[in-house]
Scaffold this motif. Structure first.
Motif, PDB file in Angstrom:
ATOM      1  N   ALA A   1      -2.587 -16.344   2.355  1.00  0.00           N
ATOM      2  CA  ALA A   1      -3.400 -16.416   1.131  1.00  0.00           C
ATOM      3  C   ALA A   1      -4.697 -15.626   1.306  1.00  0.00           C
ATOM      4  O   ALA A   1      -5.107 -14.870   0.409  1.00  0.00           O
ATOM      5  N   GLU A   2      -5.321 -15.767   2.458  1.00  0.00           N
ATOM      6  CA  GLU A   2      -6.574 -15.018   2.719  1.00  0.00           C
ATOM      7  C   GLU A   2      -6.301 -13.520   2.786  1.00  0.00           C
ATOM      8  O   GLU A   2      -7.056 -12.709   2.248  1.00  0.00           O
ATOM      9  N   LEU A   3      -5.195 -13.177   3.446  1.00  0.00           N
ATOM     10  CA  LEU A   3      -4.845 -11.753   3.556  1.00  0.00           C
ATOM     11  C   LEU A   3      -4.519 -11.164   2.183  1.00  0.00           C
ATOM     12  O   LEU A   3      -4.856 -10.014   1.900  1.00  0.00           O
ATOM     13  N   ASN A   4      -3.877 -11.969   1.332  1.00  0.00           N
ATOM     14  CA  ASN A   4      -3.547 -11.479  -0.008  1.00  0.00           C
ATOM     15  C   ASN A   4      -4.811 -11.125  -0.785  1.00  0.00           C
ATOM     16  O   ASN A   4      -4.896 -10.063  -1.419  1.00  0.00           O
ATOM     17  N   ALA A   5      -5.803 -12.017  -0.730  1.00  0.00           N
ATOM     18  CA  ALA A   5      -7.061 -11.768  -1.442  1.00  0.00           C
ATOM     19  C   ALA A   5      -7.765 -10.543  -0.854  1.00  0.00           C
ATOM     20  O   ALA A   5      -8.283  -9.683  -1.582  1.00  0.00           O
ATOM     21  N   LEU A   6      -7.748 -10.462   0.462  1.00  0.00           N
ATOM     22  CA  LEU A   6      -8.430  -9.365   1.154  1.00  0.00           C
ATOM     23  C   LEU A   6      -7.772  -8.013   0.810  1.00  0.00           C
ATOM     24  O   LEU A   6      -8.469  -7.036   0.470  1.00  0.00           O
ATOM     25  N   ASN A   7      -6.452  -7.968   0.846  1.00  0.00           N
ATOM     26  CA  ASN A   7      -5.760  -6.706   0.563  1.00  0.00           C
ATOM     27  C   ASN A   7      -5.895  -6.290  -0.895  1.00  0.00           C
ATOM     28  O   ASN A   7      -5.960  -5.106  -1.205  1.00  0.00           O
ATOM     29  N   GLN A   8      -5.966  -7.288  -1.781  1.00  0.00           N
ATOM     30  CA  GLN A   8      -6.179  -6.948  -3.184  1.00  0.00           C
ATOM     31  C   GLN A   8      -7.548  -6.299  -3.371  1.00  0.00           C
ATOM     32  O   GLN A   8      -7.685  -5.312  -4.089  1.00  0.00           O
ATOM     33  N   GLU A   9      -8.558  -6.850  -2.671  1.00  0.00           N
ATOM     34  CA  GLU A   9      -9.908  -6.283  -2.765  1.00  0.00           C
ATOM     35  C   GLU A   9      -9.924  -4.862  -2.181  1.00  0.00           C
ATOM     36  O   GLU A   9     -10.561  -3.957  -2.733  1.00  0.00           O
ATOM     37  N   ILE A  10      -9.221  -4.659  -1.087  1.00  0.00           N
ATOM     38  CA  ILE A  10      -9.145  -3.305  -0.494  1.00  0.00           C
ATOM     39  C   ILE A  10      -8.543  -2.329  -1.502  1.00  0.00           C
ATOM     40  O   ILE A  10      -9.076  -1.235  -1.732  1.00  0.00           O
ATOM     41  N   LEU A  11      -7.450  -2.749  -2.119  1.00  0.00           N
ATOM     42  CA  LEU A  11      -6.771  -1.880  -3.096  1.00  0.00           C
ATOM     43  C   LEU A  11      -7.715  -1.518  -4.242  1.00  0.00           C
ATOM     44  O   LEU A  11      -7.835  -0.342  -4.625  1.00  0.00           O
ATOM     45  N   LEU A  12      -8.410  -2.534  -4.778  1.00  0.00           N
ATOM     46  CA  LEU A  12      -9.298  -2.274  -5.916  1.00  0.00           C
ATOM     47  C   LEU A  12     -10.420  -1.325  -5.522  1.00  0.00           C
ATOM     48  O   LEU A  12     -10.791  -0.428  -6.274  1.00  0.00           O
TER      49      LEU A  12
END
Ligand SMILES: *Cc1c(COP(=O)(O)O)cnc(C)c1O
Length: 487
Positions: free
Chosen positions: A425-436
């Motif tokens: 869950a933490e990685l999902n949020a983190l990777n989404q922020e990286i993508l944005l």
């Protein structure tokens, strides 16, 4: 009676052709400069509110003239349109187009042909393009086909013919009313959503679409497929078609097309291949193994505006059985009667091969692009994109903070930033922020997907402008941002 005063008759042609010509030449120079310098621009830029408010202005009663309309284009449209023509755009599956493609679109627009068939050069150009596509994809020369707006329309064409050919009754007349049997169709869970739409549009209902589970490599589980067909038949349902994926949209996976062809033969089912981009793996000797079995399909849908780099829009559906193809779309109309000579002669009626009557001359840009570069260049470029994807895979594998989220057999890489101690869950949020941030800073435009609950940065490479250094930059930036954001 003749009027006393001469009548002022309007036309939309310019009053001053020389001025229009000069404007046209400037546009051409500006667009060439834009393409030539595209690498120096951000891969994407968000649109300021001041610009958006321009698009809410009401339609003027008085025209502003060509010059001002072009200035508005330069101010409000051009700067916020950089996307898939940029070397570091790898989102979804989008093609780049070419400079000659741009020019052939201009020629097409100049001719402004309604390419419905008839005795015009456009009919012969499209027939030749179809013939070249058949050769390139190793598909039977007797097959028929049609150019359409894209993969979605091509899937719709293919499955409409499939439904009609396999219905076992006059479905054109009786439709799906009343005593229609309960048709079922099969494809993998990784099937593109244009297939869901197609099934809904065909009136079969989404319940008819059996989404078969996939194996670890994201290809259809063939045993599960056979079992589902058996069960459906035992229930008295009417399986009519299997859709094989040549390059899934999520991960670029290939179904076992030979196995599917065998099942279709044994069960008397229509075999449709969605090869929107992946069909073109056929061009490269080292990749051809992936599409083995595609040549046995009853219909194949693919795009030219994705991995053949042709300007939007153009896709194609090839159909092995010209008679079934034509029967599906021929309805007649005395105003369309063919003639033995004259304009209404001609080799083909596209209206008898699809649902459009009026249609653009899509074939010209394909024809010119194929002529410009030759098959060899496309073989190399397809291979180059796959090599670039494999290079990115090697960078991901070599970086302790990066991880592949799915196998990457072709030109599509799904990966993510990882750090020990962090939950999914933490990685999902983190990777989404990286993508944005990658997008908002204009560094690169990958898209995303979720595989097995893991948010992945998804890189689909159908871009002839990308270079290895672009993927190196991407991998470095993802690691840099990931470490910074998780501080
Ligand atoms: C893009 C795509 C489609 C749809 O094609 P369009 O040209 O976007 O209409 C269908 N299937 C797959 C696998 C795709 O990648």
């Amino acid at each position: 009676m003749e009027p006393k005063e001469p009548i002022q008759e309007l036309s939309l042609d310019p009053t001053n052709w020389e001025e229009m010509k000069a404007l046209g030449h400037r546009m051409l120079d500006d667009m060439f400069d834009h393409l030539q310098t595209i690498r120096n621009k951000p891969a994407w830029e968000s649109i300021p509110d001041s610009v958006k408010s321009e698009f809410r202005k009401p339609f003027p009663e008085e025209g502003e003239g060509a010059e001002k309309a072009y200035q508005d284009f330069q101010k409000f449209v051009l700067p916020y349109s950089v996307a898939n023509i940029h070397p570091r755009f790898w989102g979804w599956v989008k093609g780049t187009g070419t400079p000659l493609g741009m020019l052939s679109e201009m020629l097409t627009a100049g001719l402004n042909i309604n390419s419905a068939g008839f005795e015009l050069s456009s009919s012969y150009v499209e027939l030749q393009v179809l013939s070249w596509c058949k050769t390139l994809l190793d598909y039977p020369a007797e097959a028929s086909g049609i150019l359409v707006s894209g993969g979605s329309a091509a899937n719709l064409i293919g499955l409409t013919v499939a439904r009609n050919a396999k219905a076992g009754y006059d479905i054109k007349k009786l439709g799906l009313q009343g005593e229609a049997p309960l048709f079922t169709i099969y494809g993998s869970q990784e099937m593109h959503n244009s297939m869901d739409k197609t099934i809904e549009l065909l009136g079969l209902g989404s319940n008819a679409l059996r989404k078969i589970p996939v194996r670890a490599d994201y290809s259809m589980d063939i045993d599960a497929l056979k079992k589902t067909i058996r069960e459906d038949k035992a229930k008295g349902l009417r399986p009519f078609c299997i859709v094989g994926n040549a390059g899934t949209v999520n991960t670029g996976a290939f179904d076992d097309l030979t196995a599917i062809a065998d099942i279709c033969k044994a069960e008397n089912l229509w075999f449709h291949v969605d090869g929107a981009f992946g069909a073109w793996a056929a061009l490269s000797p080292s990749l051809r193994k992936f599409v083995k079995g595609m040549e046995r399909a009853d219909s194949v849908a693919f795009d030219l505006h994705k991995w053949m780099y042709v300007q939007y829009e153009v896709g194609c559906c090839l159909i092995r059985h010209p008679g079934e193809h034509q029967k599906t779309f021929t309805v007649g109309g005395t105003y369309l009667n063919p003639m033995v000579r004259g304009f209404a002669g001609g080799p083909i009626r596209w209206n008898d091969h699809g649902f459009q009557l009026s249609r653009g001359f899509r074939a010209l840009k394909v024809w010119m692009s194929l002529k410009e570069h030759g098959a060899g260049k496309f073989r190399c470029l397809i291979q180059q994109n796959v090599d670039q994807a494999q290079y990115l895979v090697s960078l991901v594998n070599a970086a302790p903070n990066l991880e592949l989220v799915a196998p990457a057999p072709l030109n599509l890489v799904c990966f993510r930033f990882v750090q020990s101690g962090k939950s999914d869950a933490e990685l999902n949020a983190l990777n989404q922020e990286i993508l944005l941030q990658l997008q908002e800073k204009g560094i690169a435009v990958p898209s995303s997907t979720v595989l097995d609950g893991k948010f992945a940065i998804r890189v689909a490479i159908t871009n002839h402008r990308s270079k290895r250094e672009d993927f190196k930059l991407l991998a470095e930036e993802v690691v840099r941002m990931g470490l910074e954001l998780s501080k």
